[in-house]
Design a protein around this motif. Structure first.
Motif, short mmCIF file in Angstrom:
data_model
loop_
_atom_site.label_atom_id
_atom_site.label_comp_id
_atom_site.label_asym_id
_atom_site.label_seq_id
_atom_site.Cartn_x
_atom_site.Cartn_y
_atom_site.Cartn_z
N PHE A 101 0.96 -1.16 0.01
CA PHE A 101 0.16 0.13 0.06
C PHE A 101 0.91 1.24 -0.21
O PHE A 101 2.16 1.09 0.61
CB PHE A 101 -0.76 0.20 1.35
CG PHE A 101 -1.47 -1.14 1.75
CD1 PHE A 101 -2.75 -1.26 1.23
CD2 PHE A 101 -0.99 -2.23 2.33
CE1 PHE A 101 -3.83 -2.44 1.43
CE2 PHE A 101 -1.86 -3.49 2.59
CZ PHE A 101 -3.16 -3.60 2.18
N SER A 102 0.46 2.21 -0.74
CA SER A 102 0.94 3.48 -0.35
C SER A 102 0.70 4.43 0.80
O SER A 102 -0.78 4.61 0.99
CB SER A 102 0.84 4.45 -1.76
OG SER A 102 1.62 3.63 -2.89
N VAL A 103 1.47 5.11 1.40
CA VAL A 103 1.14 6.14 2.40
C VAL A 103 1.77 7.38 2.24
O VAL A 103 2.91 7.45 1.79
CB VAL A 103 1.68 5.63 3.72
CG1 VAL A 103 1.23 6.61 4.90
CG2 VAL A 103 1.24 4.28 4.02
N LYS A 104 0.95 8.51 1.90
CA LYS A 104 1.22 9.65 1.48
C LYS A 104 1.48 10.56 2.71
O LYS A 104 0.70 10.70 3.69
CB LYS A 104 0.21 10.31 0.63
CG LYS A 104 0.52 9.89 -0.83
CD LYS A 104 -0.27 11.01 -1.61
CE LYS A 104 0.41 12.21 -2.03
NZ LYS A 104 1.56 12.08 -2.91
N GLY A 153 -4.87 6.52 7.87
CA GLY A 153 -5.44 5.74 8.54
C GLY A 153 -6.15 4.61 7.81
O GLY A 153 -6.48 3.44 8.07
N GLU A 154 -6.29 5.01 6.22
CA GLU A 154 -7.19 4.20 5.58
C GLU A 154 -6.37 2.87 5.34
O GLU A 154 -7.00 1.86 5.22
CB GLU A 154 -7.51 4.85 4.30
CG GLU A 154 -8.70 5.81 4.46
CD GLU A 154 -9.02 6.48 2.90
OE1 GLU A 154 -8.76 6.08 2.08
OE2 GLU A 154 -10.27 7.15 3.01
N VAL A 177 4.11 7.88 9.59
CA VAL A 177 4.63 8.27 8.30
C VAL A 177 3.93 9.47 7.71
O VAL A 177 4.63 10.76 7.46
CB VAL A 177 4.33 7.26 7.30
CG1 VAL A 177 4.75 7.54 5.89
CG2 VAL A 177 5.29 5.83 7.56
N VAL A 178 2.48 9.39 8.21
CA VAL A 178 1.83 10.75 7.84
C VAL A 178 2.28 12.12 8.19
O VAL A 178 2.54 13.12 7.87
CB VAL A 178 0.46 10.38 8.01
CG1 VAL A 178 -0.40 11.87 7.76
CG2 VAL A 178 -0.22 9.33 7.17
N MET A 179 2.62 12.20 9.50
CA MET A 179 2.96 13.08 10.49
C MET A 179 4.42 13.61 10.28
O MET A 179 4.65 14.61 10.10
CB MET A 179 2.53 12.88 11.84
CG MET A 179 1.19 12.81 12.19
SD MET A 179 0.72 12.88 13.90
CE MET A 179 1.22 11.32 14.41
#
Lengths: 130, 143
Positions: free
Chosen positions: B8-11, B19-20, B53-55
């Motif tokens: 999955f990709s996390v941006k 969280g998706e 990762v997001v933060m």
């Protein structure tokens, strides 16, 4: 405790999940800190919170929270409500503060998550076990 | 059961979708029929690491590998890296901004909570070189 009973005790408006008021919640939890929701054993609980963002919904899904009550008449934006609908997570809004909401539910028999903590987590002392 | 791998990709900074990926991982494990406590532990670790990762990270990838006796979650990002891993593993240590704290995160519980829920956690990170977490879960009796 049935969600319908929680709604009655908190005089809450149902934002979404009218058809899920018959569900049973095993315990209650209250937090504005989503990090805390991930450290305890919050499966099958009702969450009382003052936060209204999308992360409240996603954190609840991950933690196994079954219903959310927003305190102080708070109401999330429509996209956050839609996210809850997608995850079949009922949302309610109560006019009471966090403190009063917890007190009202506790007085009617709903207990916290102490005593039902996973054995992998820090062992509770059991003092507050229902 | 044959091994199952999914990426999955996390941006970074994408709070609309933050969280998706973890919810997708949770749903996938539910569909396979794993024990609830195992799903809970994997989901929490996925979510904590995805939010990190997001933060804090750059764009990243999450790779889930399901083997007959083990689940492995690899979360890698191209962010600034962790300067002091030992310090980052201490409960309460946080580099989160007030913006993230207002969203209910940044209490310094992420990595310690991953460590608590995982059977093994490997952190490969250097300042300026990104971070890779390898989180493994062994199947025990019922969990």
């Amino acid at each position: 405790m049935k969600l319908a009973h929680i709604q009655e005790i908190l005089r809450a408006e149902v934002i979404t999940g009218d058809d899920q008021l018959d569900m049973t919640l095993e315990a209650g939890t209250a937090s504005d800190l989503m990090s805390d929701m991930l450290t305890g054993y919050n499966t099958d609980t009702v969450l009382l919170t003052g936060l209204c963002n999308a992360q409240v919904i996603r954190t609840s899904v991950i933690a196994g929270v079954k219903a959310i009550v927003f305190v102080r008449r708070k109401r999330p934006r429509s996209e956050v409500i839609q996210l809850a609908v997608n995850h079949q997570l009922p949302l309610l809004s109560t006019p009471f503060t966090m403190f009063s909401s917890c007190g009202r539910l506790f007085a009617q028999g709903l207990r916290g998550v102490e005593g039902r903590v996973s054995e992998r987590m820090d062992a509770p002392d059991g003092e507050f076990t229902p | 059961m044959t091994d199952l791998t999914k990426s999955f990709s996390v941006k970074a900074r994408d709070f609309v979708k933050a969280g998706e990926v973890s919810i997708e991982v949770q749903e996938l494990l539910k569909s396979v029929g794993f024990p609830p406590d195992l799903i809970r532990r994997v989901s929490i670790c996925a979510y904590e690491s995805e939010m990190n990762v997001v933060m804090h990270g750059g764009d990243g990838t999450c790779r889930l590998t399901v083997c007959p006796k083990r689940i492995t979650l690899e979360m890698a990002d191209a962010g600034p890296g962790i300067e002091d891993i030992e310090l980052a593993l201490q409960e309460g240590y946080s580099t989160a901004t007030p913006e993230y704290q207002e969203m209910g995160f940044g209490a310094g519980m992420g990595l310690p909570n991953i460590q608590k829920n995982a059977d093994d956690l490997k952190i490969d990170s250097k300042k300026g070189k990104g971070t890779r977490l390898t989180i493994t879960f062994d199947f025990r009796d019922g969990s």
